[in-house]
Write a protein that holds these residues in place. Structure first.
Motif, PDB file in Angstrom:
ATOM      1  N   PRO A   1       4.345  -7.211   6.084  1.00  0.00           N
ATOM      2  CA  PRO A   1       4.121  -8.013   4.540  1.00  0.00           C
ATOM      3  C   PRO A   1       2.962  -8.795   4.490  1.00  0.00           C
ATOM      4  O   PRO A   1       2.308  -9.031   5.574  1.00  0.00           O
ATOM      5  N   SER A   2       2.810  -9.291   3.411  1.00  0.00           N
ATOM      6  CA  SER A   2       3.467  -9.154   2.243  1.00  0.00           C
ATOM      7  C   SER A   2       3.013  -8.139   0.991  1.00  0.00           C
ATOM      8  O   SER A   2       1.975  -8.291   1.127  1.00  0.00           O
ATOM      9  N   ALA A   3       3.851  -7.769   0.205  1.00  0.00           N
ATOM     10  CA  ALA A   3       3.771  -6.802  -0.743  1.00  0.00           C
ATOM     11  C   ALA A   3       2.512  -7.526  -1.619  1.00  0.00           C
ATOM     12  O   ALA A   3       1.332  -6.893  -2.133  1.00  0.00           O
ATOM     13  N   GLN A   4       2.815  -8.931  -1.886  1.00  0.00           N
ATOM     14  CA  GLN A   4       1.637  -9.406  -2.862  1.00  0.00           C
ATOM     15  C   GLN A   4       0.277  -9.537  -2.366  1.00  0.00           C
ATOM     16  O   GLN A   4      -0.693  -9.179  -2.943  1.00  0.00           O
TER      17      GLN A   4
ATOM     18  N   TRP B   1      -0.929  -7.449  -0.175  1.00  0.00           N
ATOM     19  CA  TRP B   1      -1.683  -6.013  -0.184  1.00  0.00           C
ATOM     20  C   TRP B   1      -2.122  -5.669  -1.773  1.00  0.00           C
ATOM     21  O   TRP B   1      -3.174  -4.952  -2.001  1.00  0.00           O
ATOM     22  N   ASN B   2      -1.205  -6.172  -2.706  1.00  0.00           N
ATOM     23  CA  ASN B   2      -1.618  -5.911  -4.031  1.00  0.00           C
ATOM     24  C   ASN B   2      -2.703  -6.701  -4.483  1.00  0.00           C
ATOM     25  O   ASN B   2      -3.598  -5.988  -5.227  1.00  0.00           O
ATOM     26  N   GLU B   3      -2.950  -7.858  -3.930  1.00  0.00           N
ATOM     27  CA  GLU B   3      -4.226  -8.516  -4.109  1.00  0.00           C
ATOM     28  C   GLU B   3      -5.519  -7.940  -3.547  1.00  0.00           C
ATOM     29  O   GLU B   3      -6.605  -7.617  -4.099  1.00  0.00           O
ATOM     30  N   ARG B   4      -5.348  -7.342  -2.542  1.00  0.00           N
ATOM     31  CA  ARG B   4      -6.319  -6.668  -1.750  1.00  0.00           C
ATOM     32  C   ARG B   4      -6.579  -5.249  -2.330  1.00  0.00           C
ATOM     33  O   ARG B   4      -8.048  -5.154  -2.640  1.00  0.00           O
ATOM     34  N   ALA B   5      -5.697  -4.749  -3.071  1.00  0.00           N
ATOM     35  CA  ALA B   5      -6.079  -3.503  -3.823  1.00  0.00           C
ATOM     36  C   ALA B   5      -6.860  -3.888  -4.912  1.00  0.00           C
ATOM     37  O   ALA B   5      -7.780  -3.089  -5.380  1.00  0.00           O
ATOM     38  N   GLU B   6      -6.269  -4.818  -5.624  1.00  0.00           N
ATOM     39  CA  GLU B   6      -6.944  -5.126  -6.720  1.00  0.00           C
ATOM     40  C   GLU B   6      -8.388  -5.521  -6.674  1.00  0.00           C
ATOM     41  O   GLU B   6      -9.290  -5.222  -7.348  1.00  0.00           O
ATOM     42  N   THR B   7      -8.760  -6.407  -5.574  1.00  0.00           N
ATOM     43  CA  THR B   7     -10.008  -6.665  -5.201  1.00  0.00           C
ATOM     44  C   THR B   7     -10.892  -5.357  -4.784  1.00  0.00           C
ATOM     45  O   THR B   7     -11.921  -5.271  -5.408  1.00  0.00           O
ATOM     46  N   ALA B   8     -10.524  -4.372  -4.275  1.00  0.00           N
ATOM     47  CA  ALA B   8     -11.028  -3.069  -3.863  1.00  0.00           C
ATOM     48  C   ALA B   8     -11.328  -2.441  -5.393  1.00  0.00           C
ATOM     49  O   ALA B   8     -12.518  -1.860  -5.490  1.00  0.00           O
TER      50      ALA B   8
ATOM     51  N   CYS C   1      -3.494   0.676   0.105  1.00  0.00           N
ATOM     52  CA  CYS C   1      -2.899  -0.741   0.223  1.00  0.00           C
ATOM     53  C   CYS C   1      -1.277  -0.976  -0.355  1.00  0.00           C
ATOM     54  O   CYS C   1      -0.762  -1.497   0.279  1.00  0.00           O
ATOM     55  N   GLY C   2      -1.261  -0.026  -1.477  1.00  0.00           N
ATOM     56  CA  GLY C   2       0.195   0.044  -2.193  1.00  0.00           C
ATOM     57  C   GLY C   2       1.279   0.477  -1.385  1.00  0.00           C
ATOM     58  O   GLY C   2       2.296   0.190  -1.349  1.00  0.00           O
ATOM     59  N   VAL C   3       0.818   1.766  -0.565  1.00  0.00           N
ATOM     60  CA  VAL C   3       1.920   2.324   0.541  1.00  0.00           C
ATOM     61  C   VAL C   3       2.249   1.466   1.457  1.00  0.00           C
ATOM     62  O   VAL C   3       3.468   1.017   1.759  1.00  0.00           O
ATOM     63  N   ILE C   4       1.168   0.511   2.180  1.00  0.00           N
ATOM     64  CA  ILE C   4       1.400  -0.386   3.120  1.00  0.00           C
ATOM     65  C   ILE C   4       2.320  -1.698   2.579  1.00  0.00           C
ATOM     66  O   ILE C   4       3.464  -2.029   3.147  1.00  0.00           O
ATOM     67  N   GLY C   5       2.226  -2.162   1.354  1.00  0.00           N
ATOM     68  CA  GLY C   5       2.651  -3.214   0.976  1.00  0.00           C
ATOM     69  C   GLY C   5       4.437  -2.771   0.600  1.00  0.00           C
ATOM     70  O   GLY C   5       5.243  -3.750   0.660  1.00  0.00           O
ATOM     71  N   ARG C   6       4.421  -1.527   0.281  1.00  0.00           N
ATOM     72  CA  ARG C   6       5.785  -0.966  -0.258  1.00  0.00           C
ATOM     73  C   ARG C   6       6.671  -0.498   1.291  1.00  0.00           C
ATOM     74  O   ARG C   6       7.929  -0.454   0.927  1.00  0.00           O
TER      75      ARG C   6
END
Length: 266
Positions: free
Chosen positions: A125-128, A130-137, A185-190
């Motif tokens: 965790p956390s999903a949030q 990982w979502n933030e990292r995905a958005e930055t990428a 990143c989404g995969v890891i977050g979920r």
């Protein structure tokens, strides 16, 4: 470099070694490529046939820009093995690659001669975050993440001692497809593989870097607690990308583990 199409996606791969030897399949870290295993491979030379590939969306492998699960990435690895007529293999993965190995080894135990899980976890965790990292990428490219990432991947001593190795990893990370990185990143977050660990029945080697801030030894201990046939090695002077930083030691432990299994001693 050759490619193979699996489940509608083209994957870059390298398959080498004696054709009649046991197969070891490697799965790479998030933001890395199959080249991350280069320094470790000499430990297996002449004894094993090795299959490496770029995870979808990494290196020269394609991806879909849609929600993806760890089971999908495990299906990619299974499809690669099928594509080469490999019914059973020793599976080795680091970080995201280790998660892929957990998913395949638990879902299809008969395909897994052994599992080696390096610098990884069943839940991260956390999903949030990982979502933030995905958005930055997606918005800024993986270059916006590289400095913070490499600070977790290597100890300062290694970065000072081996700047060329770090530079090579940096270049591949920056070149990573932002969409491919974000999807993973989404995969890891979920992902939560903790309930599946008991389904891993193959002999398992869990390897951690003592100085790894991303997946510290406590996470490796949790994996061992959930996998019946797991043993733990903690490498000193190693951060997250231990297959690069401590390729010598990681290769030595991996070779001894695989030799023991092939000799029927696991």
């Amino acid at each position: 470099m050759p490619q193979i199409t699996v489940r509608g996606l083209a994957f870059r791969y390298v398959l080498e070694g004696p054709e009649d030897a046991p197969v070891v399949a490697f799965s790479n870290s998030l933001g890395a490529t199959l080249d991350m295993w280069d320094a470790l491979l000499p430990a297996l030379a002449g004894r094993f046939r090795t299959l490496r590939y770029d995870t979808r969306g990494h290196g020269s492998s394609e991806t879909h820009d849609r929600p993806t699960e760890i089971a999908d990435l495990a299906g990619d690895l299974a499809g690669l093995l099928d594509g080469f007529g490999i019914a059973r293999a020793h599976l080795v993965g680091l970080s995201l690659g280790g998660m892929i190995v957990q998913a395949l080894a638990s879902a299809e135990p008969a395909r897994c001669a052994s599992a080696t899980l390096m610098a990884t976890a069943a839940h991260l965790p956390s999903a949030q975050s990982w979502n933030e990292r995905a958005e930055t990428a997606r918005m800024q490219g993986t270059g916006a993440l590289v400095d913070a990432t490499l600070a977790r991947w290597f100890t300062p001593a290694f970065a000072e001692r081996s700047p060329e190795a770090v530079r090579s990893v940096r270049e591949r990370f920056v070149a990573c497809d932002p969409v491919g990185y974000a999807v993973c990143c989404g995969v890891i977050g979920r992902m939560d593989l903790r309930p599946a660990l008991s389904a891993i029945t193959a002999p398992t080697l869990v390897m951690a870097g003592r100085d790894d801030p991303s997946t510290p030894p406590a996470m490796a201990e949790a994996l061992c607690a959930g996998i019946a046939e797991a043993e733990l090695v903690v490498l000193p002077r190693a951060a997250h990308l231990l297959a690069v930083e401590r390729a010598d030691a990681a290769g030595r432990y991996l070779r001894a583990f695989l030799d023991r299994i092939e000799a029927g001693g696991a």
